[in-house]
Design an enzyme around this catalytic site. Structure first.
Site, PDB file in Angstrom:
ATOM      1  N   TYR A  49     -17.642 -18.092 -21.642  1.00 38.63           N
ATOM      2  CA  TYR A  49     -17.756 -19.328 -20.856  1.00 38.63           C
ATOM      3  C   TYR A  49     -19.210 -19.807 -20.798  1.00 38.63           C
ATOM      4  O   TYR A  49     -19.617 -20.399 -19.803  1.00 38.63           O
ATOM      5  CB  TYR A  49     -17.183 -19.109 -19.456  1.00 38.63           C
ATOM      6  CG  TYR A  49     -15.655 -19.062 -19.435  1.00 38.63           C
ATOM      7  CD1 TYR A  49     -14.886 -20.025 -20.097  1.00 38.63           C
ATOM      8  CD2 TYR A  49     -14.969 -18.070 -18.744  1.00 38.63           C
ATOM      9  CE1 TYR A  49     -13.489 -19.997 -20.085  1.00 38.63           C
ATOM     10  CE2 TYR A  49     -13.567 -18.033 -18.720  1.00 38.63           C
ATOM     11  CZ  TYR A  49     -12.843 -19.000 -19.397  1.00 38.63           C
ATOM     12  OH  TYR A  49     -11.459 -18.973 -19.371  1.00 38.63           O
ATOM     13  N   ASN A 112      -5.454 -20.850 -13.344  1.00 36.54           N
ATOM     14  CA  ASN A 112      -4.606 -21.642 -14.254  1.00 36.54           C
ATOM     15  C   ASN A 112      -3.952 -20.790 -15.353  1.00 36.54           C
ATOM     16  O   ASN A 112      -3.647 -21.272 -16.431  1.00 36.54           O
ATOM     17  CB  ASN A 112      -5.364 -22.863 -14.806  1.00 36.54           C
ATOM     18  CG  ASN A 112      -6.531 -22.481 -15.685  1.00 36.54           C
ATOM     19  OD1 ASN A 112      -6.752 -21.297 -15.964  1.00 36.54           O
ATOM     20  ND2 ASN A 112      -7.271 -23.469 -16.151  1.00 36.54           N
ATOM     21  N   HIS A 115      -5.781 -18.746 -20.954  1.00 37.59           N
ATOM     22  CA  HIS A 115      -6.808 -19.351 -21.806  1.00 37.59           C
ATOM     23  C   HIS A 115      -6.229 -19.485 -23.195  1.00 37.59           C
ATOM     24  O   HIS A 115      -5.548 -18.578 -23.680  1.00 37.59           O
ATOM     25  CB  HIS A 115      -8.064 -18.465 -21.874  1.00 37.59           C
ATOM     26  CG  HIS A 115      -8.967 -18.858 -23.007  1.00 37.59           C
ATOM     27  ND1 HIS A 115      -9.848 -19.917 -22.904  1.00 37.59           N
ATOM     28  CD2 HIS A 115      -9.054 -18.406 -24.286  1.00 37.59           C
ATOM     29  CE1 HIS A 115     -10.463 -20.074 -24.086  1.00 37.59           C
ATOM     30  NE2 HIS A 115     -10.004 -19.176 -24.938  1.00 37.59           N
TER      31      HIS A 115
HETATM   32  P1  IDP Z   1      -9.464 -25.037 -20.702  1.00 35.85           P
HETATM   33  O1  IDP Z   1      -9.199 -23.644 -20.195  1.00 35.85           O
HETATM   34  O2  IDP Z   1      -8.347 -25.987 -20.359  1.00 35.85           O
HETATM   35  O3  IDP Z   1      -9.824 -25.084 -22.168  1.00 35.85           O
HETATM   36  P2  IDP Z   1     -12.297 -25.430 -20.110  1.00 35.85           P
HETATM   37  O4  IDP Z   1     -12.926 -26.767 -19.875  1.00 35.85           O
HETATM   38  O5  IDP Z   1     -12.577 -24.747 -21.411  1.00 35.85           O
HETATM   39  O6  IDP Z   1     -10.717 -25.594 -19.873  1.00 35.85           O
HETATM   40  O7  IDP Z   1     -12.728 -24.497 -18.902  1.00 35.85           O
HETATM   41  C1  IDP Z   1     -12.538 -23.111 -18.970  1.00 35.85           C
HETATM   42  C2  IDP Z   1     -12.003 -22.591 -17.639  1.00 35.85           C
HETATM   43  O8  IDP Z   1     -12.975 -22.808 -16.613  1.00 35.85           O
HETATM   44  C3  IDP Z   1     -10.745 -23.305 -17.137  1.00 35.85           C
HETATM   45  O9  IDP Z   1      -9.545 -22.851 -17.732  1.00 35.85           O
HETATM   46  C4  IDP Z   1     -10.813 -23.007 -15.652  1.00 35.85           C
HETATM   47  O10 IDP Z   1     -10.380 -21.648 -15.398  1.00 35.85           O
HETATM   48  C5  IDP Z   1     -12.308 -23.084 -15.383  1.00 35.85           C
HETATM   49  N1  IDP Z   1     -12.693 -24.431 -14.936  1.00 35.85           N
HETATM   50  C6  IDP Z   1     -12.916 -25.515 -15.720  1.00 35.85           C
HETATM   51  N2  IDP Z   1     -13.239 -26.603 -14.970  1.00 35.85           N
HETATM   52  C7  IDP Z   1     -13.210 -26.168 -13.685  1.00 35.85           C
HETATM   53  C8  IDP Z   1     -13.487 -26.822 -12.417  1.00 35.85           C
HETATM   54  O11 IDP Z   1     -13.797 -28.009 -12.347  1.00 35.85           O
HETATM   55  N3  IDP Z   1     -13.367 -26.039 -11.306  1.00 35.85           N
HETATM   56  C9  IDP Z   1     -13.022 -24.721 -11.354  1.00 35.85           C
HETATM   57  N4  IDP Z   1     -12.767 -24.069 -12.519  1.00 35.85           N
HETATM   58  C10 IDP Z   1     -12.860 -24.785 -13.660  1.00 35.85           C
HETATM   59 MG    MG Z   2     -11.498 -24.267 -23.120  1.00 33.21          MG
END
Ligand code: IDP
Ligand code: MG
Length: 147
Positions: A49, A112, A115
């Site tokens: 990350y 969520n 990944h």
């Molecule tokens: P993705 O998992 O849908 O590809 P990414 O933008 O790659 O999303 O972000 C990685 C992970 O970081 C997300 O799955 C989520 O767990 C966390 N994350 C992303 N944006 C936020 C936010 O605005 N608040 C809290 N956690 C976030």
């Molecule tokens: Mg991602």
């Protein structure tokens, strides 16, 4: 054929959803080519990350990802990256499509469930981060014939 990386995140493990999420993958005929339960140390989280390192939620994301072991899975299939991202859908479960894994099981943006690599380039980088290519399993499934 493409191979992509999936992580079943700690809320999946805590809520006894491992089987249900893997069933979604199998229902789409994705071939599991490697699977391992593992605890993520600081180094691997910081790398995985790194693009979120400066976000205010990074410490919360990091402690969430380290709350339990995760299940890391490589799946191989035609257009595996797009297929798994479609199953996964939006980062925020409330913006995901009904029927997707995040809509059906996700509770919050940081809880969520899953990944999934978002591009071929990232899949290749992420797969190497979690396992060695020599460990991947190659085998036939009856659904291979539809490819
Ligand atoms: P993705 O998992 O849908 O590809 P990414 O933008 O790659 O999303 O972000 C990685 C992970 O970081 C997300 O799955 C989520 O767990 C966390 N994350 C992303 N944006 C936020 C936010 O605005 N608040 C809290 N956690 C976030
Ligand atoms: Mg991602």
């Amino acid at each position: 054929m493409e191979t992509t990386l999936i992580l079943l995140k700690p809320d999946t493990i805590e809520r006894s959803l491992i089987g249900q999420v893997i069933t979604r993958l199998e229902n789409k005929w994705l071939k599991i080519s490697w699977l391992k339960m593992m605890k993520l140390d600081d180094t691997i989280i910081n790398k995985h990350y790194d693009f979120l390192m400066n976000k205010p939620f990074f410490p919360i994301l990091k402690s969430y990802m380290q709350r339990t072991p995760v299940v890391a899975i490589a799946v191989t299939w035609k257009e595996a990256i797009k297929t798994v991202r479609n199953l996964t859908w939006a980062t925020n479960p409330f913006e995901a499509l009904p029927g997707s894994i995040r809509w059906d099981f996700g509770l919050t943006i940081d809880g969520n469930i899953i990944h999934a690599s978002d591009s071929l380039e990232n899949a290749q980088k992420e797969l190497k981060r979690f396992f060695e290519w020599k460990d991947i399993f190659e085998y036939s499934k009856i659904t291979d014939d539809v490819l």
